[in-house]
Design an enzyme around this catalytic site. Structure first.
Site, mmCIF file in Angstrom:
data_model
loop_
_atom_site.group_PDB
_atom_site.id
_atom_site.type_symbol
_atom_site.label_atom_id
_atom_site.label_comp_id
_atom_site.label_asym_id
_atom_site.label_seq_id
_atom_site.Cartn_x
_atom_site.Cartn_y
_atom_site.Cartn_z
ATOM 1 C CB THR A 11 -115.486 82.118 -44.569
ATOM 2 O OG1 THR A 11 -116.774 82.372 -45.132
ATOM 3 C CG2 THR A 11 -115.626 81.269 -43.305
ATOM 4 N N GLY A 13 -112.600 86.737 -45.832
ATOM 5 C CA GLY A 13 -112.529 88.093 -45.302
ATOM 6 C C GLY A 13 -111.326 88.887 -45.762
ATOM 7 C CB SER A 15 -110.496 90.471 -51.283
ATOM 8 O OG SER A 15 -111.200 89.322 -51.721
ATOM 9 N N GLY A 16 -112.919 92.221 -50.901
ATOM 10 C CA GLY A 16 -114.306 92.454 -51.279
ATOM 11 C C GLY A 16 -115.250 92.650 -50.109
ATOM 12 C CB ILE A 17 -118.706 91.368 -49.587
ATOM 13 C CG1 ILE A 17 -119.373 92.047 -50.789
ATOM 14 C CG2 ILE A 17 -119.696 91.233 -48.429
ATOM 15 C CD1 ILE A 17 -120.467 91.220 -51.434
ATOM 16 N N GLY A 18 -116.214 90.564 -47.790
ATOM 17 C CA GLY A 18 -115.714 90.035 -46.526
ATOM 18 C C GLY A 18 -114.784 91.005 -45.820
ATOM 19 C CE1 TYR A 149 -121.987 82.737 -57.185
ATOM 20 C CE2 TYR A 149 -123.846 83.946 -58.113
ATOM 21 C CZ TYR A 149 -122.772 83.875 -57.238
ATOM 22 O OH TYR A 149 -122.497 84.937 -56.403
#
Length: 258
Positions: A11, A13, A15-18, A149
């Protein structure tokens, strides 16, 4: 290849880490479904990831959207071996002036939707599967102004342990990756001016014992470990990938020079 023949859902996915994790999973032999809310970035991600990736525009906080997502994944993949529940949002909730709607939305996206994403996926999960939840060092550090957060990410840790207890009879492993400050698009999102974002980046780097922000690929490698048979006897752990900021909280240059 560590994930040959495996089928994974990531999920957030697009951009970034995904995205970095999706790219690594595919390199290691997996077929990967990614989700996101922005069709443009989903299209760009799939174009770069290639034929072993499929993208679905889905809001993981919407129960109907989740049901539709897993119906489509079931039709496409049949079953799943890996879930990386990565989608999440940040936000400020300073005590004394926090907006209740902002607070509740952070919890809803980062915690509630993660639980129900995993629940919705269960009928597709093979025995022996791996579930990885994305947390944060903020769930362990007393970062001011980030109560919602922090609560959501600490909640992910507790939730993972409970789910692991329930799913262990099926040999399904449930673990948590907890990134530190990582170079991703989240640093430039929202209303933070570029100058302020640069200042925050410098502050985090100076507070981190290894003296820098991490790369998304470094988190992806940790997720790969938790997803693969390399971690076949690892259950209910929270793996910090943070340059030492939790384990050695006064080891950064900021504190060494004080």
């Amino acid at each position: 290849m560590k994930l040959e023949g495996k089928k994974a859902l990531i999920t957030g996915g697009n951009s970034g880490i995904g995205f970095a994790t999706a790219r690594l999973f595919i390199h290691e032999g997996a077929e990967v479904a990614i989700t996101g809310r922005d069709q443009k970035t989903l299209d760009a991600a799939v174009k770069e990831l290639g034929l072993k990736a499929v993208a679905y525009r889905a809001d993981v906080t919407d129960s109907n959207a989740r049901a539709d997502l897993f119906s489509k994944i079931g039709q496409r993949f049949g079953s799943l071996d890996i879930i990386f529940a990565n989608a999440g949002i940040a936000g400020a909730t300073p005590i004394g002036s926090a907006d209740e709607a902002v607070f509740e939305n952070i919890i809803r996206v980062n915690l509630t939707s993660v639980f129900f994403t995993v629940q919705a996926a269960l009928p597709l999960l093979n025995d022996g599967s791996s579930i990885i939840l994305n947390s944060s060092v903020i769930g362990s550090l007393g970062s001011p102004g980030r109560a919602a957060y922090a609560a959501s990410k600490a909640g992910v840790r507790g939730m993972a342990r409970a789910i692991a207890s329930e799913l262990s009879p099926r040999n399904i492993r449930v673990n948590v990756v907890a990134p530190g400050a990582i170079k991703t698009p989240i640093w430039s999102r929202g209303s933070t001016p570029p100058k302020k974002a640069d200042e925050l980046t410098a502050e985090w780097a100076a507070a981190t014992p290894l003296g820098r922000l991490g790369e998304a690929d470094e988190i992806a490698k940790a997720v790969l470990f938790l997803a693969s048979d390399d971690s076949s006897y690892v259950q209910s752990v929270e793996l910090f990938v943070d340059g030492g900021i939790v384990g050695s909280p006064i080891g950064g240059a900021t504190f060494r020079s004080a």
